[in-house]
Design an enzyme around this catalytic site. Structure first.
Site, PDB file in Angstrom:
ATOM      1  CG  ASN A 153     -35.948 -37.106  -5.540  1.00 55.27           C
ATOM      2  OD1 ASN A 153     -36.080 -37.470  -6.703  1.00 55.27           O
ATOM      3  ND2 ASN A 153     -35.622 -35.864  -5.244  1.00 55.27           N
ATOM      4  CG  ASP A 154     -31.689 -39.948  -5.175  1.00 55.44           C
ATOM      5  OD1 ASP A 154     -31.925 -39.034  -5.981  1.00 55.44           O
ATOM      6  OD2 ASP A 154     -30.940 -39.825  -4.199  1.00 55.44           O
ATOM      7  CB  VAL A 155     -35.941 -45.286  -4.803  1.00 52.25           C
ATOM      8  CG1 VAL A 155     -34.840 -45.410  -3.774  1.00 52.25           C
ATOM      9  CG2 VAL A 155     -37.183 -44.648  -4.230  1.00 52.25           C
TER      10      VAL A 155
END
Lengths: 93, 486
Positions: free
Chosen positions: B413-415
């Site tokens: 997600n964050d990446v």
């Protein structure tokens, strides 16, 4: 060995470590942690001395306890690294 | 066998014969070769063997050069540890590797503490005491104090990391009030005690309370340091503890004047430090801010997260995904921790195999902080028999998204959050991310729309025109896609 010789080895080994570790491929960073964990258990040398020399009974039992701990790490660390590395395969062509 | 000849010249007070020093040096060189082998998967197994050889040399040398009256007990201790170690190594699931490594670190730390106490109780055998006065040398006292302190921090810190990683303790940060002051105060107290111990006139038992106090305070600070650190920062913590375990071994190596231990300690210490640096860089965070802790505690307060409005997104089915995937020429798969949790790596490889049969080019893209420890995703993909030459690092593959037809995000997600590039108020701003927004089509496997990444920020990728959300358990979804591909 005198302190300065020991310090020299230490400082040079830090540099060797720096260059060797940067050349490790990121894909193998988990095996790297597992194997460094195994080799840092070379601390077993100290535990063996404490348990072998038996200058004091307390030191002996502490030493034997240390030998057990370090052995778990040595055998476990190398075995799990071996298991991981065996899984890395190239494309079959 | 009579070892007396080989050990000739050893006083029994810790003096080491020249050949033994050379043997320890050889062990150190083998350890360097062990790490060197890891520069490529092709040479890695030979490297691991070198590590084993080095360890065997170190252990045998130590046994041969010391009284071996207790050889039977030592044998039993090694055997016992060996059985436990090999059993754990054989049984552990690859997804559980981060907690295993944390657990092993704790053992190194505890072993360092134990050896430190052993040396303090029996300084003559370790060759660190004056022959006449029986007092421990001042420099050895510093080394001993540092070794015990670092070992104890490694132990308690790793235990907490183990509990957090294995889910036995909540992964969210636990924040004590005034924790920075408590931590710095404890650290100062430890250093002060080591100093006091070094200059105190009598050696041995009279200073016992100082050694005990150093150990107790160091155990406490290891605990205090790790509890405020959240799950997303665990890769840094595991690397940092890896480094500490090395410095602990090095400190003990100084005490014993043992080159194998010093070389190993320096190698492991640098290794962990470099890994911590790589992880911090991959999150665009400073090491200090990671150690200060608290990241991920203020979920929702970060940029764009405060008022999460309902925005429209497209939801697709496994059939839609299968159809688009087999039409594609090039697919890039981005795995994350969610894939590990769902154990979806085997199903994913099956999907990739099916696609390759249909002539689709499949690559895997791995972010340095994907998962819970450095290289975690690579191991899981290797376990699922994904060839390592199909797996690429962030900087090597990021330029390829503009030419790829499908970016397939599974459990990450964050990446892939573009806010890291555009939104200065975002907590993840500046972190290098995959440019999935350049791909023609994005499939995003996620359990539900509710959860956000560990950083607690919304992700614009969900709402892009070309994005189709596949809302399900990662493993089930991929298995369904595989069925639809038949």
């Amino acid at each position: 060995m005198d302190f300065i010789s020991i310090l020299s080895i230490f400082v040079l080994a830090c540099f060797v470590g720096y260059y060797v570790v940067w050349s490790v491929t990121p894909a193998l960073h988990t095996p790297l942690m597992a194997v460094t964990n195994a080799i840092s258990s070379v601390i077993i040398v100290g535990a063996l001395i404490a348990s072998a020399e038996a200058g004091s009974p307390a030191a002996k039992y502490l030493g034997l306890f240390g030998v057990v701990l370090a052995s778990i790490n040595i055998f476990g660390g190398f075995a799990v690294t071996e298991r991981m590395l065996a899984m890395y395969k190239k494309k079959e062509k | 066998m009579d070892f007396s000849l080989l050990a000739a010249g050893v006083s029994g007070e810790g003096a080491t014969p020249a050949w033994a020093m050379l043997a320890y040096l050889a062990a150190g060189v083998f350890f360097i070769l062990a790490l060197r082998g890891l520069s490529s998967p092709a040479t890695s197994r030979a490297g691991n063997r070198n590590g084993m050889i080095g360890m065997a040399i170190a252990v045998v040398t130590t046994l041969v050069t010391h009284d071996i009256a207790n050889i039977a007990e030592i044998g039993v201790a090694i055997f016992l540890g060996g059985i436990i170690g090999v059993t754990i190594a054989r049984r552990i699931a690859m997804t559980a590797m981060p907690e295993l490594v944390a657990g092993f670190h704790s053992l190194v730390g505890l072993a360092a503490v134990v050896v430190g106490f052993g040396a303090w109780l029996d300084p003559q055998s370790f060759g660190i005491a004056d022959e006449a006065t029986k007092q421990i040398f001042a420099v050895s006292r510093i080394e001993l104090g540092l070794g015990i302190a670092i070992g104890a921090i490694t132990f308690s810190g790793s235990v907490i990391a183990f509990l957090k990683l294995s889910g036995r303790m909540s992964g969210s940060p636990i924040l004590l009030p005034a924790r920075h002051i408590i931590n710095l105060g404890t650290l100062a107290a430890i250093l002060g005690l080591i100093g006091l111990y070094t200059v105190s006139p009598q050696g041995g038992a009279a200073e016992g309370w100082m050694i005990y106090a150093i150990a107790v305070l160091a155990f406490a600070i290891g605990f205090l340091l790790i509890i405020p650190i959240g799950g997303a920062d665990m890769p840094v913590v595991v690397s940092m503890l890896n480094s500490y375990s090395g410095w602990a071994a090095a400190a003990m190596g100084f005490t014993l004047g043992n080159s194998a231990m010093i070389i190993t300690g320096a190698l492991v210490g640098s290794s962990g430090a470099i890994l911590s640096y790589i992880m911090c860089r991959a999150m665009n965070r400073s090491f200090i801010s990671v150690i200060a802790g608290g990241f991920g505690a203020d979920a929702g307060a970060g940029g764009g997260g405060g008022a999460r409005e309902q925005r429209p997104y497209k939801q697709g089915s496994a059939e839609d995904a299968a159809y688009m995937l087999e039409q594609a020429e090039k697919v890039i798969i981005i795995p994350g921790y969610g894939m590990a949790v769902a154990q979806a790596q085997h199903a994913l490889r099956e999907m990739a195999d099916k696609l390759k049969e249909k002539g689709v080019e499949v690559k895997y893209a791995i972010h340095p902080v994907a998962g819970r420890m450095p290289g975690h995703m690579n191991v899981l993909l290797a376990e699922a028999s994904v060839p390592y030459d199909e797996v690429f690092e962030l900087e090597d593959i990021n330029s390829e998204f503009s030419q790829c037809d499908v970016a397939f995000i599974i459990g990450a997600n964050d990446v892939v959050n573009p806010a890291a590039k555009t939104d200065k108020s975002s907590p993840i701003y500046g972190m290098p991310v995959f440019d999935v927004d350049k791909a023609k089509q994005v499939f995003f496997i996620k359990r539900s729309m509710g959860g956000v990444g560990y950083a607690g920020v919304d992700n614009d990728v969900f709402y892009m025109n070309q994005t189709v959300m596949l809302l399900a358990d990662a493993k089930k979804m991929v298995e369904e896609i595989v069925k639809s591909l038949d």
